[in-house]
Design a protein around this motif. Structure first.
Motif, PDB file in Angstrom:
ATOM      1  N   ARG A  87       0.830  -1.199   0.000  1.00  0.00           N
ATOM      2  CA  ARG A  87       0.000   0.000   0.000  1.00  0.00           C
ATOM      3  C   ARG A  87       0.862   1.246   0.000  1.00  0.00           C
ATOM      4  O   ARG A  87       1.977   1.250   0.530  1.00  0.00           O
ATOM      5  CB  ARG A  87      -0.893   0.023   1.248  1.00  0.00           C
ATOM      6  N   TYR A  88       0.328   2.309  -0.580  1.00  0.00           N
ATOM      7  CA  TYR A  88       0.970   3.615  -0.506  1.00  0.00           C
ATOM      8  C   TYR A  88       0.232   4.457   0.514  1.00  0.00           C
ATOM      9  O   TYR A  88      -0.943   4.770   0.342  1.00  0.00           O
ATOM     10  CB  TYR A  88       0.952   4.311  -1.873  1.00  0.00           C
ATOM     11  N   ASP A  89       0.913   4.776   1.600  1.00  0.00           N
ATOM     12  CA  ASP A  89       0.342   5.633   2.640  1.00  0.00           C
ATOM     13  C   ASP A  89       1.485   6.470   3.191  1.00  0.00           C
ATOM     14  O   ASP A  89       2.170   6.075   4.142  1.00  0.00           O
ATOM     15  CB  ASP A  89      -0.292   4.783   3.740  1.00  0.00           C
ATOM     16  N   GLY A  90       1.718   7.612   2.568  1.00  0.00           N
ATOM     17  CA  GLY A  90       2.859   8.431   2.931  1.00  0.00           C
ATOM     18  C   GLY A  90       2.865   8.863   4.382  1.00  0.00           C
ATOM     19  O   GLY A  90       3.902   8.823   5.048  1.00  0.00           O
ATOM     20  N   LYS A  91       1.716   9.280   4.906  1.00  0.00           N
ATOM     21  CA  LYS A  91       1.644   9.762   6.287  1.00  0.00           C
ATOM     22  C   LYS A  91       1.988   8.649   7.263  1.00  0.00           C
ATOM     23  O   LYS A  91       2.780   8.835   8.191  1.00  0.00           O
ATOM     24  CB  LYS A  91       0.247  10.306   6.576  1.00  0.00           C
ATOM     25  N   TRP A  92       1.382   7.480   7.070  1.00  0.00           N
ATOM     26  CA  TRP A  92       1.651   6.358   7.972  1.00  0.00           C
ATOM     27  C   TRP A  92       3.112   5.921   7.855  1.00  0.00           C
ATOM     28  O   TRP A  92       3.769   5.612   8.865  1.00  0.00           O
ATOM     29  CB  TRP A  92       0.716   5.191   7.668  1.00  0.00           C
ATOM     30  N   ALA A  93       3.639   5.879   6.640  1.00  0.00           N
ATOM     31  CA  ALA A  93       5.025   5.460   6.436  1.00  0.00           C
ATOM     32  C   ALA A  93       5.990   6.397   7.163  1.00  0.00           C
ATOM     33  O   ALA A  93       6.950   5.955   7.795  1.00  0.00           O
ATOM     34  CB  ALA A  93       5.353   5.399   4.946  1.00  0.00           C
ATOM     35  N   ARG A  94       5.752   7.709   7.080  1.00  0.00           N
ATOM     36  CA  ARG A  94       6.613   8.656   7.769  1.00  0.00           C
ATOM     37  C   ARG A  94       6.552   8.469   9.278  1.00  0.00           C
ATOM     38  O   ARG A  94       7.570   8.456   9.966  1.00  0.00           O
ATOM     39  CB  ARG A  94       6.234  10.096   7.393  1.00  0.00           C
ATOM     40  N   GLU A  95       5.321   8.318   9.798  1.00  0.00           N
ATOM     41  CA  GLU A  95       5.163   8.148  11.236  1.00  0.00           C
ATOM     42  C   GLU A  95       5.825   6.866  11.720  1.00  0.00           C
ATOM     43  O   GLU A  95       6.491   6.841  12.763  1.00  0.00           O
ATOM     44  CB  GLU A  95       3.678   8.151  11.597  1.00  0.00           C
ATOM     45  N   LEU A  96       5.670   5.790  10.956  1.00  0.00           N
ATOM     46  CA  LEU A  96       6.254   4.508  11.347  1.00  0.00           C
ATOM     47  C   LEU A  96       7.773   4.568  11.302  1.00  0.00           C
ATOM     48  O   LEU A  96       8.460   4.052  12.194  1.00  0.00           O
ATOM     49  CB  LEU A  96       5.734   3.410  10.413  1.00  0.00           C
ATOM     50  N   ALA A  97       8.313   5.204  10.264  1.00  0.00           N
ATOM     51  CA  ALA A  97       9.768   5.333  10.149  1.00  0.00           C
ATOM     52  C   ALA A  97      10.331   6.169  11.300  1.00  0.00           C
ATOM     53  O   ALA A  97      11.356   5.818  11.891  1.00  0.00           O
ATOM     54  CB  ALA A  97      10.129   5.954   8.804  1.00  0.00           C
ATOM     55  N   TRP A  98       9.653   7.288  11.615  1.00  0.00           N
ATOM     56  CA  TRP A  98      10.114   8.116  12.722  1.00  0.00           C
ATOM     57  C   TRP A  98      10.092   7.349  14.039  1.00  0.00           C
ATOM     58  O   TRP A  98      11.036   7.423  14.834  1.00  0.00           O
ATOM     59  CB  TRP A  98       9.226   9.353  12.849  1.00  0.00           C
ATOM     60  N   GLU A  99       9.027   6.630  14.291  1.00  0.00           N
ATOM     61  CA  GLU A  99       8.922   5.873  15.535  1.00  0.00           C
ATOM     62  C   GLU A  99      10.037   4.841  15.642  1.00  0.00           C
ATOM     63  O   GLU A  99      10.660   4.682  16.710  1.00  0.00           O
ATOM     64  CB  GLU A  99       7.553   5.178  15.594  1.00  0.00           C
ATOM     65  N   ALA A 100      10.303   4.134  14.531  1.00  0.00           N
ATOM     66  CA  ALA A 100      11.346   3.113  14.545  1.00  0.00           C
ATOM     67  C   ALA A 100      12.725   3.715  14.775  1.00  0.00           C
ATOM     68  O   ALA A 100      13.527   3.207  15.562  1.00  0.00           O
ATOM     69  CB  ALA A 100      11.324   2.338  13.225  1.00  0.00           C
ATOM     70  N   ILE A 101      13.021   4.815  14.094  1.00  0.00           N
ATOM     71  CA  ILE A 101      14.334   5.452  14.217  1.00  0.00           C
ATOM     72  C   ILE A 101      14.533   6.034  15.616  1.00  0.00           C
ATOM     73  O   ILE A 101      15.590   5.851  16.239  1.00  0.00           O
ATOM     74  CB  ILE A 101      14.493   6.540  13.144  1.00  0.00           C
ATOM     75  N   ARG A 102      13.546   6.708  16.126  1.00  0.00           N
ATOM     76  CA  ARG A 102      13.681   7.329  17.446  1.00  0.00           C
ATOM     77  C   ARG A 102      13.812   6.290  18.549  1.00  0.00           C
ATOM     78  O   ARG A 102      14.537   6.490  19.522  1.00  0.00           O
ATOM     79  CB  ARG A 102      12.489   8.242  17.719  1.00  0.00           C
ATOM     80  N   SER A 103      13.129   5.146  18.406  1.00  0.00           N
ATOM     81  CA  SER A 103      13.191   4.122  19.449  1.00  0.00           C
ATOM     82  C   SER A 103      14.547   3.434  19.512  1.00  0.00           C
ATOM     83  O   SER A 103      14.926   2.891  20.550  1.00  0.00           O
ATOM     84  CB  SER A 103      12.092   3.077  19.218  1.00  0.00           C
ATOM     85  N   GLU A 104      15.293   3.477  18.389  1.00  0.00           N
ATOM     86  CA  GLU A 104      16.591   2.804  18.347  1.00  0.00           C
ATOM     87  C   GLU A 104      17.768   3.767  18.426  1.00  0.00           C
ATOM     88  O   GLU A 104      18.922   3.332  18.507  1.00  0.00           O
ATOM     89  CB  GLU A 104      16.707   1.997  17.045  1.00  0.00           C
ATOM     90  N   ALA A 105      17.501   5.061  18.418  1.00  0.00           N
ATOM     91  CA  ALA A 105      18.580   6.048  18.328  1.00  0.00           C
ATOM     92  C   ALA A 105      19.526   6.007  19.526  1.00  0.00           C
ATOM     93  O   ALA A 105      20.718   6.283  19.382  1.00  0.00           O
ATOM     94  CB  ALA A 105      17.987   7.451  18.181  1.00  0.00           C
ATOM     95  N   ALA A 106      19.023   5.662  20.707  1.00  0.00           N
ATOM     96  CA  ALA A 106      19.868   5.663  21.900  1.00  0.00           C
ATOM     97  C   ALA A 106      20.890   4.535  21.884  1.00  0.00           C
ATOM     98  O   ALA A 106      21.946   4.630  22.523  1.00  0.00           O
ATOM     99  CB  ALA A 106      19.002   5.558  23.149  1.00  0.00           C
ATOM    100  N   SER A 107      20.590   3.461  21.139  1.00  0.00           N
ATOM    101  CA  SER A 107      21.479   2.290  21.161  1.00  0.00           C
ATOM    102  C   SER A 107      22.248   2.078  19.867  1.00  0.00           C
ATOM    103  O   SER A 107      23.136   1.226  19.805  1.00  0.00           O
ATOM    104  CB  SER A 107      20.660   1.027  21.467  1.00  0.00           C
ATOM    105  N   LYS A 108      21.930   2.825  18.813  1.00  0.00           N
ATOM    106  CA  LYS A 108      22.603   2.657  17.523  1.00  0.00           C
ATOM    107  C   LYS A 108      23.247   3.976  17.112  1.00  0.00           C
ATOM    108  O   LYS A 108      22.577   4.998  17.026  1.00  0.00           O
ATOM    109  CB  LYS A 108      21.620   2.178  16.455  1.00  0.00           C
ATOM    110  N   ASN A 109      24.553   3.915  16.835  1.00  0.00           N
ATOM    111  CA  ASN A 109      25.284   5.123  16.464  1.00  0.00           C
ATOM    112  C   ASN A 109      25.364   5.359  14.968  1.00  0.00           C
ATOM    113  O   ASN A 109      25.572   6.481  14.524  1.00  0.00           O
ATOM    114  CB  ASN A 109      26.714   5.053  17.024  1.00  0.00           C
TER     115      ASN A 109
END
Length: 201
Positions: A87-109
């Motif tokens: 599916r193409y859902d730009g808004k959901w894709a952006r939100e999901l990508a942000w959530e994934a990146i922010r949740s891992e940022a503290a442990s991945k350099n």
């Protein structure tokens, strides 16, 4: 070669198009999407690939890929997405990508690790992959926030409003290879895990 259309693919595309040009373009969109997980711009598709696909389905010499109208292009993009079960859902894709990146940022350099995490989440959700610049910019922004003493990563919703956009990706973005290769062999799953649609193109 990966871009070789199967006989069933060639027959279905021929049935759903009204000209040689549209037939060639839809085949290129389908095979590119299966490989990359998104729609490349025409200028990003190598001429040798265009010629290869044209010869594979015996289209006349000199047939070039183009659309007579944006409506036809939009309809064909829909057919391709239905075919591969995404599916193409730009808004959901952006939100999901942000959530994934922010949740891992503290442990991945490494920003590349953050990008891969985001891509894996998008694949699992059955969403169309964004251009490389979208998660790359997100990862860089989030990592910059963590590197600043006393600061936190930028808000995902705020960053989404600055212009990050889900769209087709660059043909030569090698950073997509691992996840897009998964898409090339695993495009039969929908977000719910059920077999994807395969009867529309």
């Amino acid at each position: 070669m990966f871009f070789s259309p199967g006989s069933e693919e060639g027959d279905r595309v021929a049935e759903r198009t009204d000209s040689n040009e549209h037939q060639l373009t839809l085949l290129l969109m389908l095979k590119s999407y299966q490989r990359m997980g998104c729609f490349p711009k025409r200028v990003e598709i190598p001429d040798m690939v265009v010629d290869f696909v044209r010869r594979a389905v015996d289209l006349p010499e000199g047939t070039l890929p183009f659309y007579a109208s944006e409506k036809t292009a939009k309809n064909h993009r829909m057919l391709v997405r239905q075919r591969v079960g995404v599916r193409y859902d730009g808004k959901w894709a952006r939100e999901l990508a942000w959530e994934a990146i922010r949740s891992e940022a503290a442990s991945k350099n490494n920003p590349a690790d953050l990008i891969n995490v985001a891509l894996e989440k998008l694949v699992e959700a059955g969403l169309e992959l964004p251009a490389f610049s979208t998660p790359d910019h997100m990862a860089s922004t989030v990592r910059a926030g963590w590197r600043t003493p006393g600061s936190a990563p930028a808000s995902g919703s705020a960053r989404a409003r600055t212009g990050a956009r889900v769209c087709c990706g660059c043909w030569t973005s090698r950073s997509w290879c691992r996840v897009r290769n998964r898409r090339s062999t695993g495009l039969s799953s929908t977000p719910s895990g059920r077999p994807g649609h395969t009867s529309n193109v």
